[in-house]
Motif scaffolding. Structure first.
Motif, PDB file in Angstrom:
ATOM      1  N   LEU A  37      99.500  33.586 -45.534  1.00 27.55           N
ATOM      2  CA  LEU A  37      98.395  32.639 -45.669  1.00 27.55           C
ATOM      3  C   LEU A  37      98.893  31.211 -45.424  1.00 27.55           C
ATOM      4  CD1 LEU A  37      96.688  34.180 -48.822  1.00 27.55           C
ATOM      5  CD2 LEU A  37      95.729  34.159 -46.519  1.00 27.55           C
ATOM      6  N   GLU A  92      97.823  28.726 -42.352  1.00 22.72           N
ATOM      7  CA  GLU A  92      97.230  27.426 -42.635  1.00 22.72           C
ATOM      8  C   GLU A  92      98.027  26.271 -42.034  1.00 22.72           C
ATOM      9  OE1 GLU A  92      96.366  27.289 -46.853  1.00 22.72           O
ATOM     10  OE2 GLU A  92      95.164  29.121 -46.685  1.00 22.72           O
ATOM     11  N   CYS A 110      88.312  24.772 -41.196  1.00 25.80           N
ATOM     12  CA  CYS A 110      88.895  26.050 -41.598  1.00 25.80           C
ATOM     13  C   CYS A 110      88.652  26.224 -43.089  1.00 25.80           C
ATOM     14  CB  CYS A 110      90.394  26.064 -41.306  1.00 25.80           C
ATOM     15  SG  CYS A 110      91.252  27.530 -41.950  1.00 25.80           S
ATOM     16  N   THR A 150      89.073  29.217 -46.358  1.00 23.57           N
ATOM     17  CA  THR A 150      89.400  30.524 -46.896  1.00 23.57           C
ATOM     18  C   THR A 150      88.121  31.058 -47.508  1.00 23.57           C
ATOM     19  OG1 THR A 150      91.605  29.713 -47.458  1.00 23.57           O
ATOM     20  CG2 THR A 150      90.909  31.760 -48.483  1.00 23.57           C
ATOM     21  N   ASP A 166      89.610  36.785 -44.019  1.00 23.68           N
ATOM     22  CA  ASP A 166      90.374  35.823 -44.821  1.00 23.68           C
ATOM     23  C   ASP A 166      89.961  34.379 -44.566  1.00 23.68           C
ATOM     24  OD1 ASP A 166      92.156  37.815 -46.033  1.00 23.68           O
ATOM     25  OD2 ASP A 166      92.892  38.077 -43.985  1.00 23.68           O
ATOM     26  N   TYR A 167      89.548  34.069 -43.321  1.00 26.87           N
ATOM     27  CA  TYR A 167      89.211  32.697 -42.950  1.00 26.87           C
ATOM     28  C   TYR A 167      87.979  32.650 -42.065  1.00 26.87           C
ATOM     29  CZ  TYR A 167      93.932  31.461 -44.421  1.00 26.87           C
ATOM     30  OH  TYR A 167      95.080  31.275 -45.147  1.00 26.87           O
ATOM     31  N   LEU A 181      86.707  29.891 -39.216  1.00 20.20           N
ATOM     32  CA  LEU A 181      87.108  28.707 -38.457  1.00 20.20           C
ATOM     33  C   LEU A 181      85.950  28.242 -37.595  1.00 20.20           C
ATOM     34  CD1 LEU A 181      89.888  29.904 -39.245  1.00 20.20           C
ATOM     35  CD2 LEU A 181      90.673  29.364 -36.950  1.00 20.20           C
TER      36      LEU A 181
END
Length: 162
Positions: A83, A87, A99, A101, A107-108, A110
């Motif tokens: 992670l 990042e 971006c 979480t 997980d993300y 964007l």
């Protein structure tokens, strides 16, 4: 943790988040203060971290960056180390303008801007997938943006107890 703000603070914030180029004198006049108290309030709002930046917003289309995508990203193994690596990489990619979480199957999320679909494909192949951390990317191409604002919804804040 929220901070104590009165109605004058909120009016100042509303003015500045809509037009940060206003002079102290213009802000003061619009909220019914003289320049010195208005300046002190603005400085206090900066000091306590309510005002974090003052920027100029640009029109991506007019700059030739009209291709916008929301990308859902799932890492192969979402360990703390992976992670953090992801990042750090994202922070260095100018194409990624936002971006977050998120919870759920990815997980993300964007928000990515590029010149066109080919530039976005290059970004995916040469940057994101080249990291070796990503197992899946679901891309949603933005067709139209009926609303976009950077303004915080100050009118839905809870009332201050005074």
């Amino acid at each position: 943790m929220s901070v104590e703000l009165d109605s004058v603070d909120l009016r100042i914030l509303d003015l500045l988040q809509r037009d940060a180029s206003l002079s102290i004198a213009e802000v003061a006049e619009r909220v019914g203060l003289s320049s010195s108290p208005a300046w002190r309030r603005i400085e206090r709002l900066k000091r306590i971290g309510v005002i974090t930046k003052q920027v100029t917003l640009l029109d991506y289309e007019k700059l030739g960056l009209g291709f916008e995508v929301f990308a859902s990203v799932k890492l192969q193994l979402p360990t703390r180390d992976n992670l953090e690596k992801f990042e750090v990489a994202v922070a260095g990619w100018p194409e990624v303008v936002e971006c977050a979480t998120v919870t759920g199957a990815v997980d993300y999320m964007l928000r990515v801007v590029a010149r066109d679909m080919h530039a976005y494909d290059d970004f995916l192949r040469d940057k994101m997938l080249a990291l070796g951390l990503v197992s899946d990317v679901q891309s949603r191409i933005v067709m139209r943006v009926p609303k976009r604002t950077t303004a915080a919804p100050l009118d839905i804040m809870p009332e201050s107890e005074s």
